[in-house]
Design a protein around this motif. Structure first.
Motif, PDB file in Angstrom:
ATOM      1  N   PRO A 104       0.829  -1.214   0.000  1.00  9.26           N
ATOM      2  CA  PRO A 104       0.000   0.000   0.000  1.00  9.26           C
ATOM      3  C   PRO A 104       0.865   1.267   0.000  1.00  9.26           C
ATOM      4  N   ARG A 116      -5.548   5.333   0.887  1.00  6.98           N
ATOM      5  CA  ARG A 116      -4.671   4.192   0.618  1.00  6.98           C
ATOM      6  C   ARG A 116      -4.966   3.635  -0.765  1.00  6.98           C
ATOM      7  N   LEU A 118      -2.967   0.799  -3.829  1.00  8.09           N
ATOM      8  CA  LEU A 118      -1.974  -0.265  -3.933  1.00  8.09           C
ATOM      9  C   LEU A 118      -1.038  -0.001  -5.098  1.00  8.09           C
TER      10      LEU A 118
END
Length: 195
Positions: A104, A116, A118
């Motif tokens: 993350p 957040r 990825l």
């Protein structure tokens, strides 16, 4: 959900206190990971990926892999609760925990808050590793392991972490198993009063 009713098969629960235990709860009272869209919903609901994350490889193989992991975690957790070692399940969970979990990072949203996201699109091994590592972390932490409880509801196999004040939680869900117990107790008292 009305009190005293079972969650619908499509409702996913995230009330056990750990992601690995939430995965174990997906097959009671019925199979809840019965399709790839439900698996995707569980992955997002468990916090493995942020909402809106793309999971392009998700398919029937992922469903099988997550169900396998669910069975392994259930064996291992129940073995720990009962004080009986489960070697093959431990070996497989350790192998599944080996790959790097999704990475993350934080970015600014249009409103200025941090969110957040990825790096890249996680594959099945990375997502399985995140859940397997959660199981390893849970079972190797003596304080967390001491909080493991089996639901006292009739025929309920759900395991959860008892983080309640005084550590007196008895049911996986007060609204489901707890309510069933209260209704049964009331019926017993009413039957005794009639006799």
């Amino acid at each position: 959900m009305a009190l005293g009713t079972d969650p619908a098969p499509y409702e996913l629960r995230f009330d056990s206190g750990r992601g690995c235990l939430d995965l174990v709860a997906t097959n009671h009272p019925v199979e809840r990971l019965d399709s790839v869209p439900r698996l995707r919903a569980w992955i997002v609901g468990a916090g493995l990926v942020p909402a809106g994350a793309k999971l392009p490889g998700a398919g029937p193989q992922w469903l099988g892999a997550f169900r396998e992991l669910r069975g392994l975690v259930a064996q291992l957790v129940r073995g720990e609760i009962e004080g009986r070692p489960v070697g093959p399940a431990l070996d497989r969970i350790n192998a599944l925990a080996a790959p790097a979990p999704p990475a993350p990072y934080a970015v600014r949203a249009p409103d200025g808050t941090l969110v957040r996201v990825l790096r890249g699109e996680p594959g099945c091994p990375a997502l399985l590793a995140a859940v397997a590592r959660d199981a390893v972390d849970l079972l190797t932490d003596p304080a967390a392991r001491a909080l493991l409880r089996q639901c006292e509801g009739d025929n309920c196999p759900i395991v959860y972490l008892d983080t309640s004040r005084g550590r007196r939680r008895r049911w996986c869900s007060s609204e489901v198993c707890g309510n069933r117990e209260r209704v049964a107790r009331h019926r017993r008292r009413a039957a005794l009063a009639r006799t």
